[in-house]
Scaffold this motif. Structure first.
Motif, short mmCIF file in Angstrom:
data_model
loop_
_atom_site.label_atom_id
_atom_site.label_comp_id
_atom_site.label_asym_id
_atom_site.label_seq_id
_atom_site.Cartn_x
_atom_site.Cartn_y
_atom_site.Cartn_z
N VAL A 104 -61.49 -7.33 9.20
CA VAL A 104 -62.85 -7.19 9.70
C VAL A 104 -63.82 -7.88 8.75
N ARG A 105 -64.73 -8.65 9.33
CA ARG A 105 -65.82 -9.25 8.55
C ARG A 105 -67.05 -8.35 8.74
N VAL A 106 -67.67 -7.93 7.64
CA VAL A 106 -68.78 -6.98 7.70
C VAL A 106 -70.10 -7.69 7.45
N ILE A 107 -71.07 -7.38 8.34
CA ILE A 107 -72.46 -7.79 8.15
C ILE A 107 -73.28 -6.51 8.11
N ALA A 108 -73.95 -6.25 7.01
CA ALA A 108 -74.77 -5.04 6.87
C ALA A 108 -76.24 -5.42 6.90
N ALA A 109 -77.06 -4.45 7.27
CA ALA A 109 -78.50 -4.71 7.34
C ALA A 109 -79.25 -3.45 6.93
N THR A 110 -80.41 -3.63 6.32
CA THR A 110 -81.23 -2.50 5.94
C THR A 110 -82.69 -2.93 5.80
N SER A 111 -83.57 -2.00 6.06
CA SER A 111 -84.99 -2.22 5.81
C SER A 111 -85.44 -1.48 4.57
N ARG A 112 -84.48 -0.86 3.87
CA ARG A 112 -84.80 -0.07 2.70
C ARG A 112 -84.53 -0.86 1.41
N ASP A 113 -85.07 -0.35 0.32
CA ASP A 113 -84.91 -0.98 -0.99
C ASP A 113 -83.63 -0.43 -1.63
N LEU A 114 -82.52 -1.14 -1.44
CA LEU A 114 -81.24 -0.64 -1.94
C LEU A 114 -81.20 -0.52 -3.47
N PRO A 115 -81.71 -1.50 -4.23
CA PRO A 115 -81.70 -1.32 -5.69
C PRO A 115 -82.43 -0.05 -6.13
N ALA A 116 -83.52 0.29 -5.44
CA ALA A 116 -84.25 1.52 -5.78
C ALA A 116 -83.40 2.74 -5.46
N LEU A 117 -82.68 2.70 -4.33
CA LEU A 117 -81.80 3.82 -3.98
C LEU A 117 -80.66 3.96 -4.99
N VAL A 118 -80.16 2.81 -5.48
CA VAL A 118 -79.11 2.85 -6.50
C VAL A 118 -79.65 3.49 -7.78
N ALA A 119 -80.87 3.11 -8.16
CA ALA A 119 -81.47 3.67 -9.37
C ALA A 119 -81.69 5.17 -9.26
N GLN A 120 -81.96 5.64 -8.03
CA GLN A 120 -82.17 7.07 -7.79
C GLN A 120 -80.86 7.83 -7.63
N GLY A 121 -79.73 7.11 -7.61
CA GLY A 121 -78.44 7.77 -7.44
C GLY A 121 -78.14 8.14 -6.01
N ARG A 122 -78.86 7.55 -5.05
CA ARG A 122 -78.66 7.89 -3.64
C ARG A 122 -77.80 6.86 -2.91
N PHE A 123 -77.44 5.78 -3.62
CA PHE A 123 -76.55 4.77 -3.04
C PHE A 123 -75.63 4.27 -4.14
#
Length: 504
Positions: free
Chosen positions: A308-327
Protein backbone atom coordinates in the motif's frame (compact mmCIF):
# COMPACT_ATOMS: atom_id res chain seq x y z
CA UNK A 1 -25.33 -64.90 -6.74
CA UNK A 2 -29.03 -65.25 -7.41
CA UNK A 3 -29.52 -61.83 -5.86
CA UNK A 4 -26.88 -60.29 -8.16
CA UNK A 5 -28.39 -61.94 -11.25
CA UNK A 6 -31.81 -60.44 -10.43
CA UNK A 7 -30.32 -56.97 -10.44
CA UNK A 8 -28.77 -57.39 -13.91
CA UNK A 9 -30.32 -54.68 -16.13
CA UNK A 10 -28.80 -56.00 -19.34
CA UNK A 11 -29.93 -59.58 -19.70
CA UNK A 12 -31.74 -61.20 -16.81
CA UNK A 13 -31.78 -64.51 -18.66
CA UNK A 14 -28.03 -64.73 -19.13
CA UNK A 15 -25.58 -65.78 -16.44
CA UNK A 16 -23.70 -62.90 -14.76
CA UNK A 17 -19.90 -62.88 -14.46
CA UNK A 18 -18.81 -64.34 -11.18
CA UNK A 19 -16.27 -61.73 -10.07
CA UNK A 20 -16.99 -58.15 -9.04
CA UNK A 21 -14.39 -56.75 -11.49
CA UNK A 22 -16.35 -58.13 -14.43
CA UNK A 23 -19.55 -56.68 -12.99
CA UNK A 24 -17.93 -53.20 -12.84
CA UNK A 25 -16.64 -53.50 -16.40
CA UNK A 26 -20.10 -54.51 -17.57
CA UNK A 27 -21.63 -51.56 -15.69
CA UNK A 28 -19.13 -49.18 -17.29
CA UNK A 29 -19.94 -50.46 -20.76
CA UNK A 30 -23.63 -50.14 -20.00
CA UNK A 31 -23.26 -46.55 -18.80
CA UNK A 32 -21.11 -45.63 -21.80
CA UNK A 33 -23.73 -47.06 -24.16
CA UNK A 34 -26.46 -45.23 -22.25
CA UNK A 35 -24.61 -41.92 -22.61
CA UNK A 36 -24.05 -42.55 -26.32
CA UNK A 37 -27.74 -43.30 -26.87
CA UNK A 38 -29.23 -40.44 -24.84
CA UNK A 39 -26.75 -37.58 -25.40
CA UNK A 40 -26.94 -35.58 -28.59
CA UNK A 41 -23.21 -36.06 -29.04
CA UNK A 42 -20.22 -37.52 -27.22
CA UNK A 43 -16.43 -37.46 -27.54
CA UNK A 44 -13.44 -39.01 -25.82
CA UNK A 45 -10.03 -37.34 -25.50
CA UNK A 46 -6.76 -38.84 -24.23
CA UNK A 47 -4.53 -37.51 -21.49
CA UNK A 48 -2.78 -35.13 -23.92
CA UNK A 49 -6.13 -33.62 -24.95
CA UNK A 50 -6.36 -35.24 -28.41
CA UNK A 51 -9.75 -36.39 -29.65
CA UNK A 52 -9.70 -40.23 -30.04
CA UNK A 53 -13.38 -40.93 -30.70
CA UNK A 54 -16.72 -39.21 -31.41
CA UNK A 55 -20.22 -40.66 -31.50
CA UNK A 56 -22.41 -40.71 -34.59
CA UNK A 57 -24.55 -37.99 -33.02
CA UNK A 58 -21.59 -35.67 -32.55
CA UNK A 59 -20.89 -35.68 -36.29
CA UNK A 60 -23.94 -33.43 -36.83
CA UNK A 61 -22.01 -30.51 -35.28
CA UNK A 62 -18.95 -30.77 -37.54
CA UNK A 63 -20.27 -28.53 -40.40
CA UNK A 64 -21.13 -25.76 -37.93
CA UNK A 65 -17.56 -25.98 -36.59
CA UNK A 66 -16.25 -25.53 -40.14
CA UNK A 67 -15.10 -29.17 -40.55
CA UNK A 68 -15.91 -31.47 -43.48
CA UNK A 69 -15.71 -34.92 -41.95
CA UNK A 70 -14.58 -36.98 -38.96
CA UNK A 71 -10.94 -37.02 -40.11
CA UNK A 72 -10.76 -33.24 -39.65
CA UNK A 73 -11.81 -33.67 -35.99
CA UNK A 74 -10.49 -36.95 -34.57
CA UNK A 75 -6.74 -36.90 -33.91
CA UNK A 76 -6.60 -33.15 -33.33
CA UNK A 77 -6.20 -31.37 -29.99
CA UNK A 78 -9.66 -30.64 -28.64
CA UNK A 79 -9.04 -26.87 -28.18
CA UNK A 80 -8.13 -26.63 -31.88
CA UNK A 81 -11.46 -28.02 -33.08
CA UNK A 82 -13.85 -26.98 -30.27
CA UNK A 83 -13.50 -23.26 -29.38
CA UNK A 84 -13.96 -22.37 -25.67
CA UNK A 85 -13.76 -25.99 -24.50
CA UNK A 86 -12.74 -26.77 -20.92
CA UNK A 87 -11.81 -30.42 -21.53
CA UNK A 88 -8.13 -29.63 -20.88
CA UNK A 89 -9.08 -28.21 -17.46
CA UNK A 90 -10.89 -31.44 -16.54
CA UNK A 91 -7.82 -33.49 -17.52
CA UNK A 92 -5.46 -31.20 -15.59
CA UNK A 93 -7.51 -31.08 -12.37
CA UNK A 94 -9.24 -34.46 -12.47
CA UNK A 95 -12.47 -32.75 -11.44
CA UNK A 96 -15.66 -33.12 -13.51
CA UNK A 97 -17.74 -30.21 -14.83
CA UNK A 98 -21.15 -31.84 -14.72
CA UNK A 99 -23.30 -29.02 -16.11
CA UNK A 100 -22.04 -26.07 -18.12
CA UNK A 101 -22.98 -23.83 -21.03
CA UNK A 102 -20.57 -23.89 -23.97
CA UNK A 103 -20.88 -21.15 -26.60
CA UNK A 104 -18.90 -20.98 -29.82
CA UNK A 105 -19.52 -20.46 -33.54
CA UNK A 106 -21.57 -23.66 -33.67
CA UNK A 107 -24.07 -22.25 -31.14
CA UNK A 108 -24.82 -22.68 -27.44
CA UNK A 109 -24.82 -26.15 -25.86
CA UNK A 110 -25.56 -27.67 -22.48
CA UNK A 111 -22.55 -29.93 -21.87
CA UNK A 112 -20.98 -32.22 -19.29
CA UNK A 113 -17.31 -33.19 -18.91
CA UNK A 114 -16.09 -36.22 -16.91
CA UNK A 115 -12.47 -37.34 -16.27
CA UNK A 116 -11.50 -40.93 -17.15
CA UNK A 117 -9.11 -42.81 -14.84
CA UNK A 118 -7.08 -46.03 -15.06
CA UNK A 119 -6.86 -48.77 -12.44
CA UNK A 120 -4.32 -46.75 -10.44
CA UNK A 121 -6.61 -43.72 -10.38
CA UNK A 122 -4.52 -41.66 -12.80
CA UNK A 123 -6.41 -39.46 -15.28
CA UNK A 124 -6.00 -40.95 -18.76
CA UNK A 125 -8.45 -38.70 -20.59
CA UNK A 126 -11.93 -37.22 -20.45
CA UNK A 127 -15.44 -37.83 -21.71
CA UNK A 128 -17.43 -34.94 -23.14
CA UNK A 129 -21.19 -35.03 -23.66
CA UNK A 130 -23.52 -32.63 -25.45
CA UNK A 131 -26.64 -32.96 -23.31
CA UNK A 132 -28.69 -30.41 -25.23
CA UNK A 133 -28.11 -28.34 -28.35
CA UNK A 134 -29.43 -24.76 -28.47
CA UNK A 135 -30.84 -24.72 -24.92
CA UNK A 136 -31.84 -21.08 -25.35
CA UNK A 137 -35.04 -22.27 -27.01
CA UNK A 138 -36.00 -25.10 -24.63
CA UNK A 139 -34.54 -23.55 -21.47
CA UNK A 140 -35.48 -19.94 -22.10
CA UNK A 141 -36.54 -19.01 -18.52
CA UNK A 142 -33.29 -20.41 -17.08
CA UNK A 143 -31.23 -18.69 -19.77
CA UNK A 144 -32.95 -15.36 -19.08
CA UNK A 145 -32.26 -15.67 -15.37
CA UNK A 146 -28.64 -16.57 -16.04
CA UNK A 147 -28.25 -13.56 -18.37
CA UNK A 148 -29.89 -11.26 -15.81
CA UNK A 149 -27.58 -12.45 -13.03
CA UNK A 150 -24.58 -11.98 -15.30
CA UNK A 151 -25.63 -8.40 -16.09
CA UNK A 152 -26.15 -7.63 -12.41
CA UNK A 153 -22.70 -9.03 -11.59
CA UNK A 154 -21.11 -6.96 -14.37
CA UNK A 155 -22.92 -3.83 -13.14
CA UNK A 156 -21.80 -4.44 -9.55
CA UNK A 157 -18.19 -4.89 -10.67
CA UNK A 158 -18.39 -1.72 -12.75
CA UNK A 159 -19.85 0.32 -9.88
CA UNK A 160 -17.21 -0.97 -7.47
CA UNK A 161 -14.46 -0.10 -9.95
CA UNK A 162 -15.94 3.39 -10.43
CA UNK A 163 -16.06 3.99 -6.66
CA UNK A 164 -12.42 3.04 -6.22
CA UNK A 165 -11.14 4.82 -9.30
CA UNK A 166 -9.42 8.20 -8.82
CA UNK A 167 -11.96 10.98 -9.31
CA UNK A 168 -9.52 13.74 -10.15
CA UNK A 169 -6.35 14.37 -12.14
CA UNK A 170 -3.84 17.21 -12.06
CA UNK A 171 -6.06 19.04 -14.55
CA UNK A 172 -8.69 19.18 -11.79
CA UNK A 173 -6.36 21.26 -9.60
CA UNK A 174 -7.22 24.62 -11.11
CA UNK A 175 -4.79 27.51 -11.06
CA UNK A 176 -1.86 29.00 -12.94
CA UNK A 177 -0.42 31.13 -10.14
CA UNK A 178 3.19 30.44 -9.14
CA UNK A 179 1.96 28.83 -5.91
CA UNK A 180 -0.44 26.47 -7.71
CA UNK A 181 2.11 25.56 -10.36
CA UNK A 182 4.70 24.70 -7.70
CA UNK A 183 2.24 22.40 -5.92
CA UNK A 184 1.48 20.58 -9.18
CA UNK A 185 5.17 20.31 -10.01
CA UNK A 186 5.97 18.70 -6.68
CA UNK A 187 2.96 16.38 -6.87
CA UNK A 188 3.75 15.21 -10.42
CA UNK A 189 7.33 14.47 -9.40
CA UNK A 190 6.34 12.37 -6.39
CA UNK A 191 3.58 10.56 -8.31
CA UNK A 192 6.20 8.50 -10.11
CA UNK A 193 7.47 7.05 -6.84
CA UNK A 194 5.99 4.94 -4.03
CA UNK A 195 7.09 7.42 -1.34
CA UNK A 196 4.71 8.39 1.42
CA UNK A 197 3.27 11.88 0.89
CA UNK A 198 2.06 14.32 3.55
CA UNK A 199 -0.31 17.00 2.26
CA UNK A 200 -0.47 20.10 4.46
CA UNK A 201 -2.96 22.90 4.20
CA UNK A 202 -6.03 24.55 5.64
CA UNK A 203 -9.44 22.97 5.35
CA UNK A 204 -10.95 23.24 1.87
CA UNK A 205 -7.70 23.81 -0.03
CA UNK A 206 -8.01 20.62 -2.13
CA UNK A 207 -5.88 18.06 -0.29
CA UNK A 208 -8.13 15.11 -1.20
CA UNK A 209 -8.29 16.26 -4.84
CA UNK A 210 -4.49 16.33 -5.00
CA UNK A 211 -4.29 12.86 -3.43
CA UNK A 212 -6.55 11.50 -6.16
CA UNK A 213 -4.42 13.23 -8.79
CA UNK A 214 -1.18 11.74 -7.43
CA UNK A 215 -2.72 8.25 -7.50
CA UNK A 216 -4.08 8.76 -11.03
CA UNK A 217 -0.61 9.70 -12.29
CA UNK A 218 1.14 6.80 -10.54
CA UNK A 219 1.83 3.22 -11.59
CA UNK A 220 -0.94 2.19 -9.18
CA UNK A 221 -3.66 4.07 -11.08
CA UNK A 222 -5.47 0.85 -12.10
CA UNK A 223 -5.52 -0.38 -8.51
CA UNK A 224 -7.90 0.86 -5.75
CA UNK A 225 -7.82 4.34 -4.24
CA UNK A 226 -9.25 4.05 -0.72
CA UNK A 227 -9.87 7.12 1.39
CA UNK A 228 -10.78 7.40 5.06
CA UNK A 229 -11.47 10.54 7.09
CA UNK A 230 -10.10 9.73 10.54
CA UNK A 231 -12.04 12.56 12.19
CA UNK A 232 -15.34 11.16 10.89
CA UNK A 233 -14.89 7.63 12.31
CA UNK A 234 -15.66 6.96 16.00
CA UNK A 235 -12.50 6.23 17.95
CA UNK A 236 -13.78 2.80 19.04
CA UNK A 237 -14.19 1.70 15.41
CA UNK A 238 -10.96 3.00 13.96
CA UNK A 239 -8.88 -0.16 14.50
CA UNK A 240 -11.47 -2.34 12.77
CA UNK A 241 -11.84 0.27 10.03
CA UNK A 242 -8.11 0.20 9.30
CA UNK A 243 -7.09 -3.40 9.87
CA UNK A 244 -10.33 -5.37 9.45
CA UNK A 245 -12.05 -7.93 11.65
CA UNK A 246 -11.39 -11.68 11.80
CA UNK A 247 -14.41 -14.03 11.48
CA UNK A 248 -16.27 -14.23 14.82
CA UNK A 249 -13.83 -11.84 16.51
CA UNK A 250 -16.57 -10.60 18.84
CA UNK A 251 -20.27 -11.10 19.48
CA UNK A 252 -22.29 -9.92 16.50
CA UNK A 253 -19.31 -9.85 14.16
CA UNK A 254 -19.76 -11.07 10.61
CA UNK A 255 -18.98 -14.79 10.45
CA UNK A 256 -17.06 -14.15 7.24
CA UNK A 257 -15.03 -11.34 8.78
CA UNK A 258 -14.50 -7.93 7.21
CA UNK A 259 -11.56 -6.44 5.34
CA UNK A 260 -10.12 -3.16 6.58
CA UNK A 261 -9.03 -0.19 4.52
CA UNK A 262 -5.44 -1.41 4.28
CA UNK A 263 -6.55 -4.73 2.77
CA UNK A 264 -8.99 -3.00 0.39
CA UNK A 265 -6.19 -0.70 -0.79
CA UNK A 266 -3.72 -3.56 -1.36
CA UNK A 267 -1.74 -2.80 -4.51
CA UNK A 268 -3.13 0.73 -4.62
CA UNK A 269 -3.21 3.91 -2.53
CA UNK A 270 -4.61 4.58 0.95
CA UNK A 271 -5.52 8.21 1.67
CA UNK A 272 -5.56 9.10 5.37
CA UNK A 273 -7.36 12.42 5.77
CA UNK A 274 -7.07 14.40 9.02
CA UNK A 275 -4.18 12.22 10.22
CA UNK A 276 -3.56 14.67 13.08
CA UNK A 277 -6.77 13.47 14.73
CA UNK A 278 -5.64 9.84 15.05
CA UNK A 279 -5.91 8.61 18.66
CA UNK A 280 -2.58 7.87 20.37
CA UNK A 281 -3.24 4.11 20.97
CA UNK A 282 -3.71 3.53 17.24
CA UNK A 283 -0.66 5.52 16.15
CA UNK A 284 1.72 2.69 17.10
CA UNK A 285 -0.22 0.14 15.04
CA UNK A 286 -0.33 2.50 12.07
CA UNK A 287 3.43 3.01 12.34
CA UNK A 288 4.01 -0.77 12.25
CA UNK A 289 1.73 -1.16 9.23
CA UNK A 290 3.63 1.56 7.37
CA UNK A 291 7.08 0.25 8.27
CA UNK A 292 6.52 -3.48 7.86
CA UNK A 293 3.78 -3.39 5.19
CA UNK A 294 1.80 -5.95 7.17
CA UNK A 295 -1.38 -5.87 9.24
CA UNK A 296 -3.10 -8.04 11.82
CA UNK A 297 -6.94 -8.00 11.73
CA UNK A 298 -8.83 -7.44 14.95
CA UNK A 299 -9.28 -10.78 16.77
CA UNK A 300 -6.73 -12.60 14.62
CA UNK A 301 -3.17 -13.85 15.12
CA UNK A 302 -2.54 -14.03 11.38
CA UNK A 303 -0.22 -11.42 9.86
CA UNK A 304 -1.22 -10.33 6.36
CA UNK A 305 1.33 -8.81 3.98
CA UNK A 306 0.14 -5.76 2.05
CA UNK A 307 1.47 -3.44 -0.64
CA UNK A 308 0.00 0.00 0.00
CA UNK A 309 1.17 3.50 -0.87
CA UNK A 310 0.03 5.99 1.80
CA UNK A 311 -0.92 9.62 1.25
CA UNK A 312 -1.77 11.46 4.47
CA UNK A 313 -3.29 14.90 4.89
CA UNK A 314 -3.89 17.28 7.76
CA UNK A 315 -4.89 20.85 8.43
CA UNK A 316 -3.26 20.74 11.85
CA UNK A 317 0.24 21.69 13.00
CA UNK A 318 1.83 18.26 13.41
CA UNK A 319 5.18 19.50 14.82
CA UNK A 320 3.23 21.34 17.53
CA UNK A 321 1.26 18.18 18.32
CA UNK A 322 4.54 16.25 18.52
CA UNK A 323 5.94 18.84 20.93
CA UNK A 324 2.81 18.49 23.08
CA UNK A 325 3.15 14.70 23.12
CA UNK A 326 -0.15 14.22 21.28
CA UNK A 327 1.38 12.76 18.11
CA UNK A 328 4.18 10.21 17.91
CA UNK A 329 7.41 11.70 16.68
CA UNK A 330 8.46 8.49 14.87
CA UNK A 331 5.09 8.34 13.07
CA UNK A 332 5.44 11.99 12.06
CA UNK A 333 8.83 11.31 10.44
CA UNK A 334 7.45 8.19 8.76
CA UNK A 335 4.64 10.25 7.19
CA UNK A 336 6.68 13.37 6.47
CA UNK A 337 8.76 11.75 3.71
CA UNK A 338 7.56 14.11 0.98
CA UNK A 339 5.62 17.06 2.46
CA UNK A 340 3.61 19.22 0.06
CA UNK A 341 2.04 22.39 1.37
CA UNK A 342 -1.11 23.52 -0.45
CA UNK A 343 -1.53 27.31 -0.25
CA UNK A 344 -4.68 28.93 1.08
CA UNK A 345 -6.98 30.63 -1.41
CA UNK A 346 -6.08 34.08 -0.07
CA UNK A 347 -2.44 33.29 -0.98
CA UNK A 348 -3.27 32.73 -4.65
CA UNK A 349 -6.05 35.18 -5.43
CA UNK A 350 -4.87 35.40 -9.04
CA UNK A 351 -6.49 31.97 -9.47
CA UNK A 352 -9.84 33.18 -8.12
CA UNK A 353 -11.42 33.98 -11.48
CA UNK A 354 -10.53 30.59 -12.98
CA UNK A 355 -11.79 28.82 -9.86
CA UNK A 356 -15.08 30.73 -9.93
CA UNK A 357 -15.63 29.83 -13.59
CA UNK A 358 -14.88 26.15 -13.03
CA UNK A 359 -17.06 25.95 -9.91
CA UNK A 360 -19.96 27.70 -11.63
CA UNK A 361 -19.79 25.19 -14.49
CA UNK A 362 -19.79 22.28 -12.04
CA UNK A 363 -22.70 23.73 -10.02
CA UNK A 364 -24.73 24.21 -13.20
CA UNK A 365 -23.98 20.67 -14.37
CA UNK A 366 -24.85 19.03 -11.06
CA UNK A 367 -27.93 21.10 -10.25
CA UNK A 368 -29.43 21.58 -13.72
CA UNK A 369 -29.46 25.36 -13.20
CA UNK A 370 -28.26 27.66 -15.99
CA UNK A 371 -24.63 28.74 -15.99
CA UNK A 372 -24.14 32.11 -14.25
CA UNK A 373 -21.70 34.85 -15.22
CA UNK A 374 -19.84 36.56 -12.37
CA UNK A 375 -19.16 40.22 -13.08
CA UNK A 376 -15.80 41.96 -12.44
CA UNK A 377 -17.41 43.94 -9.59
CA UNK A 378 -18.49 40.68 -7.94
CA UNK A 379 -15.01 39.23 -8.35
CA UNK A 380 -13.59 42.28 -6.61
CA UNK A 381 -15.92 41.64 -3.67
CA UNK A 382 -14.84 37.99 -3.56
CA UNK A 383 -11.16 38.99 -3.51
CA UNK A 384 -11.77 40.98 -0.30
CA UNK A 385 -13.23 37.98 1.54
CA UNK A 386 -10.78 36.17 3.91
CA UNK A 387 -11.91 32.67 2.73
CA UNK A 388 -11.25 30.77 5.94
CA UNK A 389 -12.88 27.72 4.34
CA UNK A 390 -10.92 28.26 1.12
CA UNK A 391 -12.24 26.64 -2.09
CA UNK A 392 -14.90 24.67 -0.22
CA UNK A 393 -16.27 27.94 1.20
CA UNK A 394 -16.05 29.59 -2.23
CA UNK A 395 -18.15 26.84 -3.76
CA UNK A 396 -20.68 27.14 -0.94
CA UNK A 397 -21.03 30.90 -1.50
CA UNK A 398 -21.44 30.50 -5.27
CA UNK A 399 -24.07 27.80 -4.81
CA UNK A 400 -26.01 29.88 -2.27
CA UNK A 401 -26.02 32.91 -4.54
CA UNK A 402 -27.10 30.82 -7.54
CA UNK A 403 -30.03 29.40 -5.56
CA UNK A 404 -31.18 32.80 -4.27
CA UNK A 405 -31.61 34.50 -7.65
CA UNK A 406 -32.79 33.84 -11.19
CA UNK A 407 -30.40 36.43 -12.59
CA UNK A 408 -27.88 35.05 -15.08
CA UNK A 409 -25.33 37.73 -14.13
CA UNK A 410 -24.11 37.64 -10.54
CA UNK A 411 -23.12 41.12 -9.39
CA UNK A 412 -21.59 42.53 -6.21
CA UNK A 413 -24.97 43.02 -4.50
CA UNK A 414 -25.81 39.30 -4.93
CA UNK A 415 -22.78 38.28 -2.87
CA UNK A 416 -23.35 40.96 -0.22
CA UNK A 417 -26.44 38.92 0.82
CA UNK A 418 -24.51 35.81 1.83
CA UNK A 419 -21.18 37.20 3.06
CA UNK A 420 -20.74 37.97 6.76
CA UNK A 421 -21.62 41.51 7.91
CA UNK A 422 -17.98 42.66 7.87
CA UNK A 423 -17.45 41.62 4.28
CA UNK A 424 -20.89 42.88 3.30
CA UNK A 425 -20.05 46.37 4.63
CA UNK A 426 -16.70 46.31 2.80
CA UNK A 427 -18.54 45.35 -0.36
CA UNK A 428 -21.15 48.06 0.06
CA UNK A 429 -19.41 50.74 -2.11
CA UNK A 430 -18.90 48.26 -4.94
CA UNK A 431 -22.45 46.92 -4.63
CA UNK A 432 -23.88 50.46 -4.52
CA UNK A 433 -22.00 51.46 -7.67
CA UNK A 434 -23.29 48.36 -9.47
CA UNK A 435 -26.85 49.04 -8.30
CA UNK A 436 -26.68 52.67 -9.43
CA UNK A 437 -25.49 51.61 -12.88
CA UNK A 438 -28.28 49.04 -13.11
CA UNK A 439 -31.20 51.17 -11.88
CA UNK A 440 -31.78 54.76 -10.83
CA UNK A 441 -34.78 53.88 -8.67
CA UNK A 442 -34.81 54.33 -4.89
CA UNK A 443 -33.21 51.59 -2.88
CA UNK A 444 -35.09 49.87 -0.05
CA UNK A 445 -34.08 50.95 3.46
CA UNK A 446 -31.41 48.80 5.09
CA UNK A 447 -31.51 47.43 8.60
CA UNK A 448 -27.86 46.76 9.47
CA UNK A 449 -28.65 46.22 13.16
CA UNK A 450 -30.70 43.07 12.36
CA UNK A 451 -28.52 40.02 11.68
CA UNK A 452 -29.73 37.13 9.51
CA UNK A 453 -30.96 34.22 11.61
CA UNK A 454 -28.38 31.79 10.17
CA UNK A 455 -25.55 34.11 11.19
CA UNK A 456 -26.94 34.57 14.69
CA UNK A 457 -27.27 30.79 15.15
CA UNK A 458 -23.75 30.21 13.81
CA UNK A 459 -22.31 32.77 16.23
CA UNK A 460 -24.14 31.11 19.13
CA UNK A 461 -22.72 27.72 18.11
CA UNK A 462 -19.21 29.18 17.86
CA UNK A 463 -19.42 30.65 21.35
CA UNK A 464 -20.80 27.42 22.83
CA UNK A 465 -17.99 25.36 21.28
CA UNK A 466 -15.34 27.82 22.45
CA UNK A 467 -16.71 27.67 26.00
CA UNK A 468 -16.84 23.84 25.96
CA UNK A 469 -13.22 23.64 24.77
CA UNK A 470 -12.16 26.12 27.46
CA UNK A 471 -13.89 24.10 30.20
CA UNK A 472 -12.44 20.77 29.03
CA UNK A 473 -8.95 22.12 28.49
CA UNK A 474 -9.09 21.52 24.75
CA UNK A 475 -10.20 17.87 24.99
CA UNK A 476 -12.43 17.53 21.90
CA UNK A 477 -14.00 14.24 22.95
CA UNK A 478 -15.01 15.66 26.33
CA UNK A 479 -16.19 18.87 24.68
CA UNK A 480 -18.38 16.91 22.25
CA UNK A 481 -19.95 15.03 25.15
CA UNK A 482 -20.53 18.26 27.02
CA UNK A 483 -22.24 19.77 23.96
CA UNK A 484 -24.12 16.48 23.32
CA UNK A 485 -22.91 16.25 19.73
CA UNK A 486 -20.81 13.64 17.98
CA UNK A 487 -17.03 13.93 17.70
CA UNK A 488 -17.35 14.08 13.91
CA UNK A 489 -19.86 16.99 14.16
CA UNK A 490 -17.48 18.88 16.43
CA UNK A 491 -14.64 18.45 13.90
CA UNK A 492 -16.89 19.78 11.13
CA UNK A 493 -17.66 22.86 13.23
CA UNK A 494 -13.98 23.39 14.02
CA UNK A 495 -13.17 23.18 10.32
CA UNK A 496 -15.53 26.12 9.76
CA UNK A 497 -13.91 28.16 12.58
CA UNK A 498 -10.11 27.62 12.43
CA UNK A 499 -9.60 30.23 15.15
CA UNK A 500 -11.08 27.79 17.68
CA UNK A 501 -8.36 25.19 17.07
CA UNK A 502 -5.93 27.04 19.30
CA UNK A 503 -8.27 26.20 22.17
CA UNK A 504 -7.96 22.45 21.51
Amino acid sequence: MSQIRALDPLDAASDLPRDARSVLELAARSMFQLFADTAEGMMVVDRSGRVVWISEGYKQFLPALGLKDEADFVGHRVEEVVPNTLMHEVIATGRPILVDLLTNKAGTFLVSRIPLRDEAGEVIGALGLVLMAHPESTMQPLMKKFAMLQRELDDARKQLAEQRRPKYTFASFIGSSPQAMEVKRQARRVAGTDSTVLLLGETGTGKELLAHAIHAASSRARRPFIGVNIAAVPETLLEAEFFGVAPGAYTGADRKGRDGKFKLADGGTLFLDEIGDMPAPLQAKLLRALQEQEIEPLGSNQVIKIDVRVIAATSRDLPALVAQGRFREDLYYRLNVVPIRIPALRERLSDLEALVEALEEDIARRSGMPHREVTPEALEVLRRHPWRGNIRELRNVLEQVSLLTDDLRLDAHHFARVLSPGEAQAAAPVAAAADEARTAGPQPPQAPHVRPLAEAVAELERRAIAEALRITGGNKLAAARLLRISRATLYEKLAAWPELRQLS
